[in-house]
Design a protein around this motif. Structure first.
Motif, mmCIF file in Angstrom:
data_model
loop_
_atom_site.group_PDB
_atom_site.id
_atom_site.type_symbol
_atom_site.label_atom_id
_atom_site.label_comp_id
_atom_site.label_asym_id
_atom_site.label_seq_id
_atom_site.Cartn_x
_atom_site.Cartn_y
_atom_site.Cartn_z
ATOM 1 N N THR A 48 0.847 -1.181 0.000
ATOM 2 C CA THR A 48 0.000 0.000 0.000
ATOM 3 C C THR A 48 0.889 1.239 0.000
ATOM 4 O O THR A 48 1.982 1.232 0.581
ATOM 5 C CB THR A 48 -0.929 0.048 1.232
ATOM 6 O OG1 THR A 48 -0.135 -0.008 2.408
ATOM 7 C CG2 THR A 48 -1.900 -1.115 1.228
ATOM 8 N N ILE A 49 0.413 2.273 -0.665
ATOM 9 C CA ILE A 49 1.169 3.522 -0.776
ATOM 10 C C ILE A 49 0.324 4.633 -0.177
ATOM 11 O O ILE A 49 -0.810 4.859 -0.610
ATOM 12 C CB ILE A 49 1.526 3.816 -2.253
ATOM 13 C CG1 ILE A 49 2.369 2.669 -2.822
ATOM 14 C CG2 ILE A 49 2.264 5.145 -2.370
ATOM 15 C CD1 ILE A 49 2.591 2.738 -4.313
ATOM 16 N N ALA A 50 0.862 5.325 0.800
ATOM 17 C CA ALA A 50 0.138 6.398 1.484
ATOM 18 C C ALA A 50 -0.032 7.604 0.569
ATOM 19 O O ALA A 50 0.807 7.865 -0.307
ATOM 20 C CB ALA A 50 0.895 6.811 2.742
ATOM 21 N N ASP A 51 -1.105 8.343 0.810
ATOM 22 C CA ASP A 51 -1.353 9.562 0.040
ATOM 23 C C ASP A 51 -0.146 10.498 0.101
ATOM 24 O O ASP A 51 0.251 11.097 -0.904
ATOM 25 C CB ASP A 51 -2.578 10.312 0.586
ATOM 26 C CG ASP A 51 -3.886 9.575 0.371
ATOM 27 O OD1 ASP A 51 -3.878 8.468 -0.213
ATOM 28 O OD2 ASP A 51 -4.934 10.110 0.796
ATOM 29 N N GLY A 52 0.452 10.623 1.278
ATOM 30 C CA GLY A 52 1.582 11.522 1.463
ATOM 31 C C GLY A 52 2.790 11.176 0.606
ATOM 32 O O GLY A 52 3.537 12.066 0.185
ATOM 33 N N VAL A 53 2.978 9.909 0.334
ATOM 34 C CA VAL A 53 4.094 9.483 -0.519
ATOM 35 C C VAL A 53 3.874 9.999 -1.936
ATOM 36 O O VAL A 53 4.774 10.579 -2.561
ATOM 37 C CB VAL A 53 4.236 7.944 -0.509
ATOM 38 C CG1 VAL A 53 5.242 7.475 -1.543
ATOM 39 C CG2 VAL A 53 4.611 7.462 0.880
ATOM 40 N N GLU B 282 1.961 12.455 -2.784
ATOM 41 C CA GLU B 282 2.003 13.921 -2.744
ATOM 42 C C GLU B 282 3.437 14.439 -2.798
ATOM 43 O O GLU B 282 3.726 15.416 -3.492
ATOM 44 C CB GLU B 282 1.287 14.430 -1.491
ATOM 45 C CG GLU B 282 -0.214 14.237 -1.561
ATOM 46 C CD GLU B 282 -0.937 14.446 -0.242
ATOM 47 O OE1 GLU B 282 -0.259 14.684 0.798
ATOM 48 O OE2 GLU B 282 -2.177 14.369 -0.232
ATOM 49 N N GLU C 279 -5.434 11.518 -3.962
ATOM 50 C CA GLU C 279 -6.366 10.476 -3.548
ATOM 51 C C GLU C 279 -5.823 9.190 -4.150
ATOM 52 O O GLU C 279 -5.744 9.060 -5.363
ATOM 53 C CB GLU C 279 -7.776 10.753 -4.069
ATOM 54 C CG GLU C 279 -8.437 11.950 -3.440
ATOM 55 C CD GLU C 279 -9.839 12.170 -3.972
ATOM 56 O OE1 GLU C 279 -10.509 11.174 -4.327
ATOM 57 O OE2 GLU C 279 -10.244 13.328 -4.052
ATOM 58 N N GLU D 110 -6.236 1.494 -4.857
ATOM 59 C CA GLU D 110 -5.363 0.317 -4.949
ATOM 60 C C GLU D 110 -4.500 0.319 -6.201
ATOM 61 O O GLU D 110 -3.361 -0.146 -6.166
ATOM 62 C CB GLU D 110 -6.198 -0.957 -4.880
ATOM 63 C CG GLU D 110 -6.738 -1.212 -3.490
ATOM 64 C CD GLU D 110 -7.390 -2.586 -3.375
ATOM 65 O OE1 GLU D 110 -6.981 -3.507 -4.114
ATOM 66 O OE2 GLU D 110 -8.298 -2.717 -2.551
ATOM 67 N N THR E 128 -4.523 6.741 -8.920
ATOM 68 C CA THR E 128 -4.449 7.929 -8.087
ATOM 69 C C THR E 128 -4.894 9.141 -8.893
ATOM 70 O O THR E 128 -4.762 9.163 -10.121
ATOM 71 C CB THR E 128 -3.028 8.148 -7.514
ATOM 72 O OG1 THR E 128 -3.053 9.229 -6.599
ATOM 73 C CG2 THR E 128 -2.010 8.422 -8.603
ATOM 74 N N THR F 32 5.621 4.524 -8.360
ATOM 75 C CA THR F 32 4.605 3.815 -7.570
ATOM 76 C C THR F 32 3.928 2.672 -8.306
ATOM 77 O O THR F 32 3.353 1.787 -7.662
ATOM 78 C CB THR F 32 3.497 4.778 -7.107
ATOM 79 O OG1 THR F 32 2.761 5.240 -8.252
ATOM 80 C CG2 THR F 32 4.062 5.951 -6.327
#
Length: 145
Positions: free
Chosen positions: A22-27, A29, A77, A80, A83, A116
């Motif tokens: 999983t990749i966080a929104d912050g990454v 961004e 946003e 899976e 984005t 990503t």
């Protein structure tokens, strides 16, 4: 008949397919923010108000503080496999906003998809200000001596 040395049938998944990433929104961004800043004509990210940029510049210099400046002006946003991104930029006076926006989209999509593996479905860009040549960057004066 299929056999394997471990006694497990051929239905076993290869090691690379075992588990989930999983990749966080912050990454996303941060990646998008850095990619957008690389484009010639992008003066800054985030709100065009000088006061907001000033506070952001101070916050970025606080020792031990977070590096929120990298993702300032970027909202992601993340799903899976896809984005979507919203960017707020300040452009330099004299540049073609259309050309800068196109270059930002290309650079952001390329960087995010390469790093990503997510599909970037859209990159919305809001130009909030134009940096004039004679404007100061409004660097805050330090109160420390």
């Amino acid at each position: 008949m299929t056999e394997s040395a471990s006694g497990v049938g051929s239905a076993a998944k290869p090691p690379a397919d075992r588990g989930r990433t999983t990749i966080a929104d912050g990454v996303v961004e941060k990646i998008a923010g850095l990619a957008a800043r690389e484009v010639v004509g992008v003066h800054a990210m985030g709100s065009g108000s000088g006061l907001s940029r000033t506070f952001g510049a101070v916050r970025d210099r606080v020792p031990g503080g977070t590096k929120a400046g990298v993702s300032r002006g970027v909202k992601a946003e993340v799903g899976e496999v896809q984005t979507a991104l919203d960017l707020e930029i300040v452009v330099d006076y004299g540049v073609s906003i259309r050309d800068v926006a196109r270059a930002v989209r290309e650079n952001v999509v390329s960087a995010v998809e390469r790093m990503t593996g997510l599909e970037v479905v859209e990159v919305n860009i809001a130009v909030s200000d134009v940096k004039l040549p004679d404007e100061d960057d409004e660097e805050p004066e330090s109160r420390l001596q």
